[in-house]
Design a protein around this motif. Structure first.
Motif, PDB file in Angstrom:
ATOM      1  N   ILE A   4       0.782  -1.035  -0.019  1.00 42.48           N
ATOM      2  CA  ILE A   4       0.045   0.048  -0.123  1.00 42.48           C
ATOM      3  C   ILE A   4       0.902   1.084   0.103  1.00 42.48           C
ATOM      4  O   ILE A   4       1.574   1.311   0.773  1.00 42.48           O
ATOM      5  CB  ILE A   4      -1.049  -0.099   1.094  1.00 42.48           C
ATOM      6  CG1 ILE A   4      -1.704  -1.327   1.223  1.00 42.48           C
ATOM      7  CG2 ILE A   4      -1.831   1.298   1.229  1.00 42.48           C
ATOM      8  CD1 ILE A   4      -2.409  -1.501   2.468  1.00 42.48           C
ATOM      9  N   ARG A   5       0.794   2.097  -0.962  1.00 43.82           N
ATOM     10  CA  ARG A   5       1.559   3.225  -1.132  1.00 43.82           C
ATOM     11  C   ARG A   5       0.945   4.455  -0.296  1.00 43.82           C
ATOM     12  O   ARG A   5      -0.277   4.937  -0.617  1.00 43.82           O
ATOM     13  CB  ARG A   5       1.723   3.536  -2.672  1.00 43.82           C
ATOM     14  CG  ARG A   5       2.229   2.658  -3.416  1.00 43.82           C
ATOM     15  CD  ARG A   5       1.968   3.045  -4.900  1.00 43.82           C
ATOM     16  NE  ARG A   5       2.762   4.395  -5.530  1.00 43.82           N
ATOM     17  CZ  ARG A   5       2.086   5.173  -5.853  1.00 43.82           C
ATOM     18  NH1 ARG A   5       0.856   5.354  -5.301  1.00 43.82           N
ATOM     19  NH2 ARG A   5       2.543   6.332  -6.113  1.00 43.82           N
ATOM     20  N   ASN A  28       3.133  -4.382   4.964  1.00 43.71           N
ATOM     21  CA  ASN A  28       2.393  -3.962   3.950  1.00 43.71           C
ATOM     22  C   ASN A  28       2.429  -2.614   3.226  1.00 43.71           C
ATOM     23  O   ASN A  28       1.764  -2.405   2.425  1.00 43.71           O
ATOM     24  CB  ASN A  28       0.760  -4.316   4.616  1.00 43.71           C
ATOM     25  CG  ASN A  28       0.535  -5.837   4.585  1.00 43.71           C
ATOM     26  OD1 ASN A  28       0.887  -6.697   3.796  1.00 43.71           O
ATOM     27  ND2 ASN A  28       0.256  -6.176   5.844  1.00 43.71           N
ATOM     28  N   VAL A  29       3.331  -1.870   3.970  1.00 39.25           N
ATOM     29  CA  VAL A  29       3.045  -0.571   3.448  1.00 39.25           C
ATOM     30  C   VAL A  29       4.455  -0.192   2.899  1.00 39.25           C
ATOM     31  O   VAL A  29       5.642  -0.547   3.165  1.00 39.25           O
ATOM     32  CB  VAL A  29       2.780   0.478   4.710  1.00 39.25           C
ATOM     33  CG1 VAL A  29       3.118   1.808   4.377  1.00 39.25           C
ATOM     34  CG2 VAL A  29       1.677   0.313   5.224  1.00 39.25           C
ATOM     35  N   GLU A  30       4.357   0.954   1.909  1.00 40.98           N
ATOM     36  CA  GLU A  30       5.518   1.683   1.255  1.00 40.98           C
ATOM     37  C   GLU A  30       5.335   3.109   1.359  1.00 40.98           C
ATOM     38  O   GLU A  30       4.220   3.563   1.053  1.00 40.98           O
ATOM     39  CB  GLU A  30       5.725   1.501   0.040  1.00 40.98           C
ATOM     40  CG  GLU A  30       6.868   2.189  -0.669  1.00 40.98           C
ATOM     41  CD  GLU A  30       6.932   2.034  -2.288  1.00 40.98           C
ATOM     42  OE1 GLU A  30       7.947   2.433  -2.903  1.00 40.98           O
ATOM     43  OE2 GLU A  30       6.072   1.277  -2.685  1.00 40.98           O
ATOM     44  N   LEU A  31       6.051   3.915   2.085  1.00 35.78           N
ATOM     45  CA  LEU A  31       5.887   5.286   2.456  1.00 35.78           C
ATOM     46  C   LEU A  31       6.617   6.145   1.065  1.00 35.78           C
ATOM     47  O   LEU A  31       7.639   5.921   0.860  1.00 35.78           O
ATOM     48  CB  LEU A  31       6.785   5.789   3.688  1.00 35.78           C
ATOM     49  CG  LEU A  31       6.057   5.463   4.981  1.00 35.78           C
ATOM     50  CD1 LEU A  31       7.136   5.287   6.134  1.00 35.78           C
ATOM     51  CD2 LEU A  31       4.925   6.434   5.149  1.00 35.78           C
ATOM     52  N   ASP A  47      14.067  11.972   2.725  1.00 29.22           N
ATOM     53  CA  ASP A  47      15.477  11.385   2.502  1.00 29.22           C
ATOM     54  C   ASP A  47      15.569   9.877   3.344  1.00 29.22           C
ATOM     55  O   ASP A  47      16.107   8.781   2.906  1.00 29.22           O
ATOM     56  CB  ASP A  47      16.579  12.333   3.214  1.00 29.22           C
ATOM     57  CG  ASP A  47      16.574  13.601   2.323  1.00 29.22           C
ATOM     58  OD1 ASP A  47      15.957  13.358   1.041  1.00 29.22           O
ATOM     59  OD2 ASP A  47      16.987  14.279   2.850  1.00 29.22           O
ATOM     60  N   LEU A  48      15.045   9.794   4.570  1.00 26.97           N
ATOM     61  CA  LEU A  48      14.883   8.759   5.365  1.00 26.97           C
ATOM     62  C   LEU A  48      14.481   7.481   4.890  1.00 26.97           C
ATOM     63  O   LEU A  48      14.880   6.326   4.822  1.00 26.97           O
ATOM     64  CB  LEU A  48      14.199   8.939   6.725  1.00 26.97           C
ATOM     65  CG  LEU A  48      14.696   8.040   8.009  1.00 26.97           C
ATOM     66  CD1 LEU A  48      16.107   8.413   8.159  1.00 26.97           C
ATOM     67  CD2 LEU A  48      13.909   8.526   9.034  1.00 26.97           C
ATOM     68  N   TYR A  49      13.111   7.533   3.895  1.00 27.34           N
ATOM     69  CA  TYR A  49      12.492   6.384   3.482  1.00 27.34           C
ATOM     70  C   TYR A  49      12.702   6.306   1.916  1.00 27.34           C
ATOM     71  O   TYR A  49      11.873   5.463   1.427  1.00 27.34           O
ATOM     72  CB  TYR A  49      11.185   6.480   3.810  1.00 27.34           C
ATOM     73  CG  TYR A  49      10.954   6.279   5.431  1.00 27.34           C
ATOM     74  CD1 TYR A  49      11.124   5.118   6.067  1.00 27.34           C
ATOM     75  CD2 TYR A  49      10.785   7.528   6.264  1.00 27.34           C
ATOM     76  CE1 TYR A  49      10.971   4.789   7.352  1.00 27.34           C
ATOM     77  CE2 TYR A  49      10.664   7.500   7.597  1.00 27.34           C
ATOM     78  CZ  TYR A  49      10.703   6.128   8.302  1.00 27.34           C
ATOM     79  OH  TYR A  49      10.656   6.019   9.611  1.00 27.34           O
ATOM     80  N   GLY A  50      13.303   7.157   1.365  1.00 26.95           N
ATOM     81  CA  GLY A  50      13.606   7.033  -0.153  1.00 26.95           C
ATOM     82  C   GLY A  50      12.248   7.469  -0.910  1.00 26.95           C
ATOM     83  O   GLY A  50      11.767   6.919  -1.850  1.00 26.95           O
ATOM     84  N   ALA A  51      11.565   8.591  -0.493  1.00 29.55           N
ATOM     85  CA  ALA A  51      10.274   9.098  -0.817  1.00 29.55           C
ATOM     86  C   ALA A  51      10.520  10.506  -1.290  1.00 29.55           C
ATOM     87  O   ALA A  51      11.496  10.886  -1.442  1.00 29.55           O
ATOM     88  CB  ALA A  51       9.446   8.983   0.401  1.00 29.55           C
TER      89      ALA A  51
END
Length: 342
Positions: A4-5, A28-31, A47-51
């Protein structure tokens, strides 16, 4: 299945302490995106989560098209951001209070329905182990009818919690609309409705600003509540419990007394009229100082994964909000206020 985005709108303390780490821990999650008017806050998490980082949530919604969002903004912005997210096809988890008036809350519920997405409100008190255990005990029927209650939530105030300290939006009435009642009181109106499986029908309240200087936001309230069943009790919310913080509830029932959160070790205590005593150690409540998992994020994600409407729905959030709105009306009119439609 694909993850889940998720995008987070508002990167203040509630996002930092609860939403973001709990999403990050959920498999189940992608930030995918973070939005905040202070760009460096959003960029830090990006930066922390590649978002991606944004300062405008409408731009973020149209560009990223997230599956779901958390709305962690000042109270006055809960409705517009939630409606925009629903209209963009995203499921919405909004912090409490879900809105600052009934009309906005109804518009949020309608937007979610119109776009076939879920709307969940972050009322974490229902999910905390002591409250879950207490509800289990009530459901056995052994306590009999709840006759009276008191429920209280007090701490020293948002200045020790908010990322902006004393300069936080919590103290700016045009952004917060409501103070301790919107921050803490609405948690307890939601809790008592859920615990008792009952609705508040009448409210009498004293709501005021007793000690926090430089703000028009309420820092204390004491409310009398009458439930549909006839049960009566008190609800207290305070930002001036400088010592002796409290998140406790006591229910006096036909067959005994149920104490929740009154003891640091035995979180649930049952005192029966026959003299028997039960003590349950089921895990502590989350506090500002001790961040145990709120359970809200996992509940929201589970709802999405299983395509099951959230238990803590927009409709539930509105019923809990209406208790608080009635308290303000009671303070303004000096009258007992009936809650319409209950």
């Amino acid at each position: 299945m694909s993850k889940i985005r998720v995008a987070v709108i508002g990167c203040g303390s509630i996002a930092e302490k609860r939403h973001i780490p709990e999403y990050a821990d959920n498999p189940n999650v992608e930030l995918i995106a973070f939005c905040d008017v202070v760009n460096q806050r959003a960029q830090h998490y990006a930066d922390l989560y590649g978002a991606k980082a944004y300062t405008n949530y409408e731009e973020m919604l149209s560009t990223e098209k997230p599956d779901a969002v958390s709305v962690c903004l000042p109270n006055i912005l809960h409705a517009p951001a939630s409606i925009a997210a629903a209209n963009a096809g995203a499921h919405v988890l909004v912090e409490k209070p879900m809105a600052t008036n009934e009309a906005d809350a109804l518009a949020m519920i309608e937007a979610a329905k119109a776009n076939n997405v879920y709307l969940m409100v972050g009322h974490n008190q229902r999910l905390m182990p002591p409250h879950v255990k207490a509800k289990e005990i009530l459901e056995t029927g052994k306590m009999g009818k709840v006759l009276t209650f008191r429920t209280s939530f007090g701490h020293p105030g948002p200045e020790g919690w908010s990322i902006d300290g004393r300069n936080s939006w919590f103290f700016r009435k045009e952004e917060a609309i409501m103070g301790a009642m919107g921050d803490l009181g609405v948690h307890k109106s939601d809790l008592i409705r859920w615990l008792l499986e009952d609705e508040v029908v009448e409210v009498a309240a004293f709501v005021g600003t007793l000690h926090k200087e430089g703000t028009d936001c309420d820092d204390n309230s004491t409310c009398l509540l009458r439930m549909k069943s006839g049960t009566i009790g008190t609800l207290v919310a305070s930002w001036t419990y400088y010592k002796g913080q409290d998140n406790s509830t006591v229910l006096w029932c036909e067959n005994g007394c149920l104490q929740i959160g009154t003891d640091p070790e035995d979180q649930v205590i049952v005192l029966m009229r026959d003299g028997s005593v039960e003590k349950h150690r089921v895990g502590a409540m989350a506090t500002n100082e001790k961040q145990v998992t709120s359970g809200v994020i996992d509940e929201f994600v589970e709802s999405l994964v299983t395509s099951t409407p959230p238990r803590i729905s927009g409709e539930e959030g509105l019923k809990s909000l209406n208790v608080i709105i009635a308290a303000f009306e009671s303070q303004d009119t000096k009258k007992i206020v009936a809650i319409n439609g209950v």
